[in-house]
Design a protein around this motif. Structure first.
Motif, mmCIF file in Angstrom:
data_model
loop_
_atom_site.group_PDB
_atom_site.id
_atom_site.type_symbol
_atom_site.label_atom_id
_atom_site.label_comp_id
_atom_site.label_asym_id
_atom_site.label_seq_id
_atom_site.Cartn_x
_atom_site.Cartn_y
_atom_site.Cartn_z
ATOM 1 N N PHE A 442 0.853 -1.430 0.038
ATOM 2 C CA PHE A 442 0.017 -0.002 -0.109
ATOM 3 C C PHE A 442 0.739 1.315 -0.042
ATOM 4 C CE2 PHE A 442 -2.161 -3.548 2.192
ATOM 5 C CZ PHE A 442 -3.347 -3.432 1.631
ATOM 6 N N GLY A 443 2.339 0.969 -0.056
ATOM 7 C CA GLY A 443 2.930 2.211 -0.250
ATOM 8 C C GLY A 443 2.977 2.940 1.220
ATOM 9 N N ARG A 444 2.725 2.176 2.329
ATOM 10 C CA ARG A 444 2.651 2.698 3.612
ATOM 11 C C ARG A 444 4.152 2.327 4.398
ATOM 12 N NH1 ARG A 444 -2.594 1.468 6.393
ATOM 13 N NH2 ARG A 444 -1.588 2.671 8.107
ATOM 14 N N PRO A 445 4.561 3.193 5.249
ATOM 15 C CA PRO A 445 5.670 2.816 6.082
ATOM 16 C C PRO A 445 5.647 1.447 7.037
ATOM 17 C CG PRO A 445 4.462 4.896 7.260
ATOM 18 C CD PRO A 445 3.898 4.530 5.713
ATOM 19 N N ARG A 446 4.310 1.187 7.411
ATOM 20 C CA ARG A 446 4.009 0.059 8.091
ATOM 21 C C ARG A 446 2.708 0.008 8.088
ATOM 22 N NH1 ARG A 446 6.797 -1.209 12.603
ATOM 23 N NH2 ARG A 446 8.434 0.180 12.104
ATOM 24 N N ARG A 447 1.916 -1.097 8.663
ATOM 25 C CA ARG A 447 0.351 -1.263 8.922
ATOM 26 C C ARG A 447 0.610 -1.964 10.204
ATOM 27 N NH1 ARG A 447 -2.882 -4.436 5.449
ATOM 28 N NH2 ARG A 447 -4.493 -4.096 6.595
ATOM 29 N N LYS A 448 0.266 -1.336 11.368
ATOM 30 C CA LYS A 448 0.405 -1.764 12.516
ATOM 31 C C LYS A 448 -0.608 -2.743 13.232
ATOM 32 C CE LYS A 448 2.320 2.335 14.904
ATOM 33 N NZ LYS A 448 2.237 3.634 15.759
ATOM 34 N N LEU A 449 0.161 -3.645 13.872
ATOM 35 C CA LEU A 449 -0.913 -4.860 14.692
ATOM 36 C C LEU A 449 -1.188 -3.857 15.742
ATOM 37 C CD1 LEU A 449 1.448 -7.755 14.344
ATOM 38 C CD2 LEU A 449 -0.442 -7.187 12.645
ATOM 39 N N THR A 450 -2.482 -4.076 16.010
ATOM 40 C CA THR A 450 -3.180 -3.258 17.295
ATOM 41 C C THR A 450 -3.772 -4.250 18.251
ATOM 42 O OG1 THR A 450 -5.157 -3.007 16.037
ATOM 43 C CG2 THR A 450 -3.525 -1.508 15.505
ATOM 44 N N ALA A 451 -3.772 -5.430 18.235
ATOM 45 C CA ALA A 451 -4.218 -6.414 18.987
ATOM 46 C C ALA A 451 -3.078 -7.120 19.759
ATOM 47 C CB ALA A 451 -5.266 -7.672 18.349
ATOM 48 N N LEU A 452 -3.108 -6.863 21.076
ATOM 49 C CA LEU A 452 -2.028 -7.646 21.843
ATOM 50 C C LEU A 452 -1.682 -9.130 21.489
ATOM 51 C CD1 LEU A 452 -0.497 -6.367 24.278
ATOM 52 C CD2 LEU A 452 -1.988 -7.451 25.683
ATOM 53 N N GLU A 453 -2.890 -9.771 21.257
ATOM 54 C CA GLU A 453 -2.502 -11.196 20.866
ATOM 55 C C GLU A 453 -1.693 -11.299 19.623
ATOM 56 O OE1 GLU A 453 -5.575 -9.667 22.221
ATOM 57 O OE2 GLU A 453 -6.642 -10.518 20.685
ATOM 58 N N ASP A 454 -2.201 -10.513 18.604
ATOM 59 C CA ASP A 454 -1.249 -10.601 17.137
ATOM 60 C C ASP A 454 -0.042 -10.021 17.444
ATOM 61 O OD1 ASP A 454 -3.934 -11.159 16.484
ATOM 62 O OD2 ASP A 454 -4.299 -9.195 15.383
ATOM 63 N N LEU A 455 0.262 -9.013 18.304
ATOM 64 C CA LEU A 455 1.587 -8.619 18.375
ATOM 65 C C LEU A 455 2.513 -9.916 18.964
ATOM 66 C CD1 LEU A 455 0.770 -5.132 19.749
ATOM 67 C CD2 LEU A 455 2.192 -5.498 17.720
ATOM 68 N N VAL A 456 1.854 -10.514 20.003
ATOM 69 C CA VAL A 456 2.721 -11.511 20.810
ATOM 70 C C VAL A 456 2.824 -12.669 19.810
ATOM 71 C CG1 VAL A 456 2.686 -13.105 22.758
ATOM 72 C CG2 VAL A 456 1.861 -10.641 22.870
ATOM 73 N N ASP A 457 1.877 -12.841 18.952
ATOM 74 C CA ASP A 457 1.959 -13.893 18.160
ATOM 75 C C ASP A 457 3.103 -13.761 16.949
ATOM 76 O OD1 ASP A 457 0.670 -16.449 17.347
ATOM 77 O OD2 ASP A 457 -0.301 -15.442 15.625
ATOM 78 N N ALA A 458 3.219 -12.535 16.608
ATOM 79 C CA ALA A 458 4.110 -12.031 15.609
ATOM 80 C C ALA A 458 5.578 -12.192 16.205
ATOM 81 C CB ALA A 458 3.690 -10.600 15.190
ATOM 82 N N ALA A 459 5.557 -11.926 17.498
ATOM 83 C CA ALA A 459 6.990 -12.157 17.994
ATOM 84 C C ALA A 459 7.197 -13.540 18.188
ATOM 85 C CB ALA A 459 6.824 -11.607 19.485
ATOM 86 N N ARG A 460 6.589 -14.276 18.208
ATOM 87 C CA ARG A 460 6.792 -15.816 18.335
ATOM 88 C C ARG A 460 7.633 -16.380 17.095
ATOM 89 N NH1 ARG A 460 1.183 -17.208 20.052
ATOM 90 N NH2 ARG A 460 1.332 -16.809 22.375
ATOM 91 N N ASN A 461 7.615 -15.343 15.888
ATOM 92 C CA ASN A 461 8.209 -15.795 14.741
ATOM 93 C C ASN A 461 9.520 -15.105 14.523
ATOM 94 O OD1 ASN A 461 5.909 -17.382 13.703
ATOM 95 N ND2 ASN A 461 4.933 -15.336 13.067
ATOM 96 N N ASP A 462 10.134 -15.108 15.696
ATOM 97 C CA ASP A 462 11.677 -14.171 15.813
ATOM 98 C C ASP A 462 12.779 -15.295 15.363
ATOM 99 O OD1 ASP A 462 11.875 -15.914 18.022
ATOM 100 O OD2 ASP A 462 12.534 -14.396 19.355
#
Ligand code: NAP
Length: 462
Positions: A442-462
């Motif tokens: 979308f030509g955007r700098p980022r699209r933020k994750l705004t749900a805590l579960e989604d953030l923690v979930d994404a962090a598991r893929n480190d």
């Protein structure tokens, strides 16, 4: 590595809060190669950077470039990040203090000041701090609902947060879509019916807390004209004397010149407007079920000991509106077990050493807004942190702070025992990469994750 200064292993420091104050404190610690520091930075959120991520207006992306500097600090071999940990819940302040040689409190000021007027809690009246957190995708505010179906909004306060929210209310869709504004906020703001934003200052233009670029920006909005009644930039004796005194600074004088230029402009053809109205204090917010109007006292100014104070003339005005954003400042909150000055919303301190009954509380330091109150720009925290870390290093040099029987793995172990899922810096990197990749198409700098579960979930893929 052991260290001659302490006679033992490294000095283990916990920094609570990963905003600018916390990062400048870590940077200042690592700038002391003569002392072997290990720094664990703890944050309530799975994401670092505090108000740089959740406070800076999304249409000010350059301000966020400071993150590069914090990333450098985070890359130091003796730095670790522990996100998604609320001190006071997952681990108490006392426990933390026992796991580290020192704690640096850097958790900022997350609450808001209250006006204390009738109708303040009506639906449609919100703290601007919550609106800011919502459009910036802060997970605690992602589900908030701001009804933008009215035509007129009122913003109370003349600080940079007031300028930010006024601007955000008036940005066109394409300008929002080039930013990292939360998706849900882009939709709501782009579909908003608000045509007029009235920004109220209880004092005059000469005393406004805006910095000058923010004032000028209000005069350069794509879809909205700026409106200032020329009579409002005619200064009375109190403001004249103030501007000539040492109490006024270059920003006050520059702002005055800008307000005067803006007030002299002819109203253009843009459909929307932002009006700056000075010398007005809110006295009540009216409405049956929700905000319908705000009643204002008309003030005059008096000079009392070099300070310009507003006093009520007794005259009243009513402004019809469907949304009120109260932007009168952030407020720090206390943490159980740590001294706290509830009147000022700060941890009492002397040059960054936490004070308990006026005596330094060994092993406790404080930086940033929770040290000095919610003032200054991001860079102000650098000097602030330098002062605190100088005090800490002085305590090391004079033997008041030494490496004790602390353990590199103690916090990790405690969190694991308690089943507290936490996020390390690599986890944040995974969140960051995902958000950036979600924005790319979308030509955007980022699209933020705004749900805590989604953030923690994404962090598991480190
Ligand atoms: P602020 O700059 O302290 O402004 C607060 C405003 O609220 C002042 O105009 C103050 O008026 C007014 N106010 C306080 N109590 C009031 C009351 N009871 N009734 C009516 N008005 C009242 O706070 P802020 O806007 O929240 O900003 C916090 C800090 O972050 C500031 O240092 C700001 O510069 C910084 N910041 C910077 C940026 C940027 O650099 N772009 C962006 C956002 C925030 P008085 O002056 O009369 O007290």
């Amino acid at each position: 590595m052991s260290d001659a200064t302490t006679g033992a292993g490294p000095l283990r420091i916990a920094i609570v809060g990963s905003g600018p104050a916390g990062f400048y404190a870590a940077e200042a610690l690592f700038a002391h190669p003569e002392i072997d520091f290990e720094v664990d930075m703890i944050d309530r959120l799975p994401t670092p950077f505090g108000l740089v991520r959740a406070g800076v207006a999304p249409d000010h992306p350059k301000i966020k470039n400071v993150i590069r500097r914090y990333e450098k600090t985070a890359g130091h071999e003796a730095y670790r990040f522990f996100g998604n940990i609320t001190v006071g819940e997952a681990v108490s302040a006392e426990e933390l203090a026992s796991l580290y040689d020192a704690v640096v409190w850097a958790y900022g000021a997350s609450a808001d000041r209250k006006l204390g007027i009738e109708g303040e809690d009506l639906p449609g009246s919100h703290a601007a701090t919550e609106f800011v957190a919502w459009y910036n995708g802060h997970p605690d505010f992602a589900d908030r609902d701001f009804d933008l179906s009215c035509e007129r909004a009122v913003v109370i306060g003349n600080g940079n947060v007031a300028a930010d929210v006024a601007r955000m209310l008036l940005l066109p869709r394409d300008e929002l879509e080039s930013t990292d504004t939360a998706d849900i906020a882009i939709e709501a703001l782009a579909n908003s019916s608000i045509k007029e934003v009235v920004v109220l200052g209880r004092r005059g233009p000469a005393q406004a807390a805006f910095t000058n670029p923010e004032v000028r920006e209000l005069g350069e909005l794509t879809d909205a004209e700026i409106v200032i009644d020329p009579a409002q930039v005619e200064l009375g004796p109190a403001s004249e004397a103030f501007l000539e005194s040492d109490a006024a600074d270059a920003t006050n004088r520059k702002n005055m010149a800008t307000f005067t230029e803006l007030a002299g402009r002819d109203r253009g053809a843009k459909e929307k407007s932002v009006e700056l109205r000075f010398l007005r204090s809110p006295v009540a917010i009216g409405g049956a079920e929700r905000v319908e109007s705000i009643e204002l006292a008309v003030n005059e100014l008096q000079l009392v000991d070099d300070a310009v104070r507003p006093t009520d003339t007794g005259e009243r005005e009513t402004v019809e509106c469907g949304l009120v954003l109260r932007s009168i400042g952030y407020l720090g909150t206390g943490i159980d077990g740590i001294p706290y000055d509830s009147r000022r919303g700060v941890i009492p301190n002397d040059s960054g050493r936490v004070l308990d009954d006026d005596e330094p509380l060994a092993g406790h330091y404080v930086v940033g807004w929770i040290k000095r109150g919610p003032s200054g720009v991001i860079g102000t925290n650098k000097k602030d942190a330098a002062e605190t870390i100088e005090a800490l290093c002085e305590d090391v040099a004079e033997g008041r702070l030494t490496a004790g029987d602390t353990d590199h793995d103690a916090l990790e172990r405690l969190l694991t025992e308690r089943g507290v899922e936490h996020v390390h810096y690599d986890g944040w990197r995974a969140i960051d990469a995902l958000e950036v990749s979600r924005g790319e198409p979308f030509g955007r700098p980022r699209r933020k994750l705004t749900a805590l579960e989604d953030l923690v979930d994404a962090a598991r893929n480190d």
